[in-house]
Design an enzyme around this catalytic site. Structure first.
Site, mmCIF file in Angstrom:
data_model
loop_
_atom_site.group_PDB
_atom_site.id
_atom_site.type_symbol
_atom_site.label_atom_id
_atom_site.label_comp_id
_atom_site.label_asym_id
_atom_site.label_seq_id
_atom_site.Cartn_x
_atom_site.Cartn_y
_atom_site.Cartn_z
ATOM 1 N N ARG A 21 -31.941 3.267 6.867
ATOM 2 C CA ARG A 21 -31.289 2.105 5.750
ATOM 3 C C ARG A 21 -32.005 1.232 4.799
ATOM 4 O O ARG A 21 -31.583 0.677 4.305
ATOM 5 C CB ARG A 21 -30.910 1.257 7.431
ATOM 6 C CG ARG A 21 -29.464 2.077 7.811
ATOM 7 C CD ARG A 21 -28.870 1.635 8.992
ATOM 8 N NE ARG A 21 -29.910 1.281 9.984
ATOM 9 C CZ ARG A 21 -29.847 0.562 10.446
ATOM 10 N NH1 ARG A 21 -28.517 -0.647 10.808
ATOM 11 N NH2 ARG A 21 -31.140 0.620 11.685
ATOM 12 N N ASN A 39 -25.279 2.856 9.741
ATOM 13 C CA ASN A 39 -25.390 4.431 10.523
ATOM 14 C C ASN A 39 -23.918 3.972 11.455
ATOM 15 O O ASN A 39 -23.391 2.940 11.201
ATOM 16 C CB ASN A 39 -26.561 3.516 11.756
ATOM 17 C CG ASN A 39 -28.073 3.874 11.614
ATOM 18 O OD1 ASN A 39 -28.183 3.835 10.833
ATOM 19 N ND2 ASN A 39 -28.359 3.390 12.255
#
Length: 92
Positions: A21, A39
């Site tokens: 990320r 996520n």
């Protein structure tokens, strides 16, 4: 000005706990893209990229490798109408 496009991306593999990320956020910002990354509970990473077609495609291709510690098994992409997002963030 080039027309904006939007890619909604789902990345499968070892993509959580490997800075995927954060690397996605940093790379998207470097490309000048808008959107977000997060996520999912099933172990995938979901991301949305908005910007020029060339810049969005660059990030979609980048997703196939992602962060250095990631192992990407699959990248699924859906193209949608842009929503006019501003900035790029990690969603929790």
């Amino acid at each position: 000005m080039s027309e904006r496009v939007r890619a909604h991306v789902y990345v499968t593999g070892k993509v959580q706990g490997v800075y995927y990320r954060a690397n996605t956020r940093d790379t998207a910002r470097e490309q000048g893209l808008d959107g977000w990354v997060r996520n999912l509970d099933d172990g995938r990473v979901e991301a949305v990229f908005e910007g020029t077609e060339a810049d969005v495609e660059t990030l979609v291709e980048w997703c196939h490798d992602g962060s250095p510690r990631a192992r990407v098994d699959e990248v699924a992409v859906e193209y949608e109408d842009p929503e006019g997002l501003d900035g790029f963030e990690v969603k929790w």
